[in-house]
Motif scaffolding. Structure first.
Motif, PDB file in Angstrom:
ATOM      1  N   ILE A  62     -25.815 -17.900 -21.762  1.00 41.03           N
ATOM      2  CA  ILE A  62     -26.762 -18.283 -20.706  1.00 41.03           C
ATOM      3  C   ILE A  62     -26.578 -19.754 -20.340  1.00 41.03           C
ATOM      4  O   ILE A  62     -26.572 -20.117 -19.156  1.00 41.03           O
ATOM      5  CB  ILE A  62     -28.207 -18.011 -21.168  1.00 41.03           C
ATOM      6  CG1 ILE A  62     -28.421 -16.513 -21.397  1.00 41.03           C
ATOM      7  CG2 ILE A  62     -29.210 -18.539 -20.137  1.00 41.03           C
ATOM      8  CD1 ILE A  62     -29.760 -16.167 -22.028  1.00 41.03           C
ATOM      9  N   ARG A  63     -26.410 -20.611 -21.346  1.00 45.61           N
ATOM     10  CA  ARG A  63     -26.195 -22.034 -21.069  1.00 45.61           C
ATOM     11  C   ARG A  63     -24.903 -22.254 -20.291  1.00 45.61           C
ATOM     12  O   ARG A  63     -24.839 -23.081 -19.371  1.00 45.61           O
ATOM     13  CB  ARG A  63     -26.187 -22.826 -22.381  1.00 45.61           C
ATOM     14  CG  ARG A  63     -27.566 -23.053 -22.976  1.00 45.61           C
ATOM     15  CD  ARG A  63     -27.525 -24.082 -24.090  1.00 45.61           C
ATOM     16  NE  ARG A  63     -26.812 -23.588 -25.261  1.00 45.61           N
ATOM     17  CZ  ARG A  63     -27.408 -22.925 -26.249  1.00 45.61           C
ATOM     18  NH1 ARG A  63     -28.721 -22.676 -26.206  1.00 45.61           N
ATOM     19  NH2 ARG A  63     -26.709 -22.502 -27.299  1.00 45.61           N
ATOM     20  N   ALA A  66     -25.525 -21.353 -16.743  1.00 46.89           N
ATOM     21  CA  ALA A  66     -26.306 -22.369 -16.032  1.00 46.89           C
ATOM     22  C   ALA A  66     -25.396 -23.464 -15.500  1.00 46.89           C
ATOM     23  O   ALA A  66     -25.528 -23.909 -14.349  1.00 46.89           O
ATOM     24  CB  ALA A  66     -27.362 -22.951 -16.961  1.00 46.89           C
ATOM     25  N   TYR A 158     -26.888 -15.656 -16.835  1.00 46.18           N
ATOM     26  CA  TYR A 158     -27.812 -16.703 -16.411  1.00 46.18           C
ATOM     27  C   TYR A 158     -28.773 -16.194 -15.331  1.00 46.18           C
ATOM     28  O   TYR A 158     -29.995 -16.375 -15.429  1.00 46.18           O
ATOM     29  CB  TYR A 158     -27.032 -17.903 -15.894  1.00 46.18           C
ATOM     30  CG  TYR A 158     -27.903 -18.980 -15.285  1.00 46.18           C
ATOM     31  CD1 TYR A 158     -28.756 -19.739 -16.091  1.00 46.18           C
ATOM     32  CD2 TYR A 158     -27.878 -19.231 -13.923  1.00 46.18           C
ATOM     33  CE1 TYR A 158     -29.569 -20.721 -15.534  1.00 46.18           C
ATOM     34  CE2 TYR A 158     -28.679 -20.208 -13.365  1.00 46.18           C
ATOM     35  CZ  TYR A 158     -29.524 -20.948 -14.173  1.00 46.18           C
ATOM     36  OH  TYR A 158     -30.333 -21.912 -13.611  1.00 46.18           O
TER      37      TYR A 158
END
Length: 444
Positions: A62-63, A66, A158
């Motif tokens: 997810i990071r 982003a 994300y």
């Protein structure tokens, strides 16, 4: 009888077939063409899925997504209300009409909450949505198709973990025939090359990283390349400059008119926030710099390295920076320039004659690329709208003069700036350009 018919044809070799026969042949050709177009345009829908649970994605993924979304500037075209990111509705004006950014939150009714990873990947690689409809190439899938599978998966992770927002994006405002989406199948056939970015041969991993980010994820040539009549990028003029939302996007090749040549370091400074030799970003480039600011510094340096390598040595006919005194030489000091000089002294000189000692000003306006460019549009927009840093952040600031100076005064000021700070030829029809840009509706 057959001999008689044959002899008649021999005597009248140019005789046309009966009208009904030509009509049948014409309808047949239309049917074949229509069938081929349908075959090319038709794409199957991909079955809807349950919205993935956040726990199904790894936090690191997810990071990563982003950072990729920031470097791909996804929120720029898919956000109108900052409190509802990615909910769509942003109007993107094109020569054919207005296209609106879609809702890419995981809302099941108006967003992408029912999209599987396969559906998301198809949209990124082929420009086809989950239902099988063609997406307009204002969405830069011609670049995103080059992303790696891992990066597409991270972007999916994300977006699927954002807050779901129910928001229906307006339908594209396009006249016939541009409103017919199946026609995009022909456009894709001509201009879309599906698949990952081919491996480079430089042998330099930093340069190759910069190439990948610039060409695929950040899609730099989408703005910095000219387009043909069908709004496809002209591959033979890659990075030769273009237009984006009414702003001139300077060339990123050796044809750049920048009075001060760009280097790796100055490009990095500019892309990171501010460069003392060239200034900072304005217009559509501002969200680009904001997005790149969320990338690791190494990635921004890689982009700067790749663009610097692409620009190479300056073209030999690049105009040299103009170093002129405050007063223009008498031979060029006509009445317009005298009026422009007076406006400059009253509205601009307090900051721009400081030699760069005022924070976020360069030593001379002659260092700005746009002042030496072929079009006055960028300078007009900055004078009208001003420059403002993001709320709560430190950065360049300049008041807008839309309600202070009229079109004639701004045109006189532009003529003076051009002749004093550059060696480039005068811009024609400045008053018309100022009125045209000043009459535009502000973006919603």
């Amino acid at each position: 009888m057959w001999r008689r018919l044959a002899s008649r044809r021999e005597r009248n070799p140019g005789r046309r077939s009966p009208w009904w026969r030509r009509l049948i042949v014409g309808f047949g050709l239309l049917a074949v063409a229509g069938g081929a177009a349908f075959f090319l345009a038709w794409q199957p829908a991909i079955e809807p899925v349950s919205t993935p649970d956040r726990a199904s994605f790894q936090p690191d993924q997810i990071r990563k997504g982003a950072a990729l979304a920031s470097a791909g500037f996804c929120s720029t075209c898919h956000t109108t209300d900052e409190t509802k990111p990615f909910a769509g509705g942003y109007p993107l004006k094109t020569p054919f009409g207005t296209i609106y950014g879609t809702n890419i939150t995981p809302d099941r009714d108006t967003g992408i909450g029912t999209w599987s990873l396969a559906a998301f990947r198809r949209s990124m690689r082929e420009g086809i949505d989950r239902a099988g409809s063609h997406l307009y190439p204002a969405f830069p899938y011609t670049h995103f198709t080059q992303l790696t599978d891992g990066d597409i998966e991270a972007l999916y992770a994300y977006l699927m973990t954002r807050d779901a927002v129910r928001a229906e994006a307006p339908e594209p405002d396009l006249p016939f025939p541009y409103s017919i989406r199946p026609l995009l199948a022909g456009w894709n056939l001509l201009f879309l090359r599906v698949g990952p970015l081919p491996a480079g041969d430089s042998g330099d991993p930093v340069l190759e990283r910069g190439r990948y980010l610039s060409e695929a994820l950040s899609h730099c040539s989408a703005c910095h390349a000219p387009r043909n009549a069908l709004r496809a990028e002209r591959a033979e003029l890659h990075f030769a400059g273009g237009m984006a939302e009414g702003w001139w996007s300077p060339p990123l090749d050796r044809s750049s008119p920048a009075p001060v040549p760009w280097t790796r370091e100055t490009l990095f400074n500019y892309l990171h926030s501010w460069d003392s030799a060239h200034g900072g970003a304005a217009g559509p480039m501002k969200p680009v710099v904001a997005g790149l600011g969320r990338l690791p510094e190494a990635d921004v340096r890689a982009i700067a390295r790749y663009v610097a390598a692409t620009m190479g040595l300056p073209a030999p006919d690049r105009p040299a920076p103009a170093e002129k005194p405050t007063d223009i030489a008498p031979a060029r000091a006509d009445e317009i320039h005298r009026r422009g000089a007076g406006i400059y002294r009253g509205a601009c000189a307090s900051c721009h004659e400081s030699g760069g000692r005022v924070p976020f000003t360069v030593a001379s306006l002659g260092q700005h690329t746009t002042l030496a460019g072929p079009l006055p549009d960028n300078v007009i927009r900055v004078i009208l709208e001003g420059v403002h840093p993001p709320e709560g952040e430190v950065g360049a600031i300049m008041p807008g003069y839309a309600g202070v100076l009229d079109a004639d005064q701004i045109a006189d000021l532009l003529a003076y700036l051009r002749v004093r700070f550059t060696n480039a030829p005068a811009w024609p029809a400045l008053k018309d350009d100022v009125r045209r840009i000043g009459a535009e509706e502000p973006k919603g």
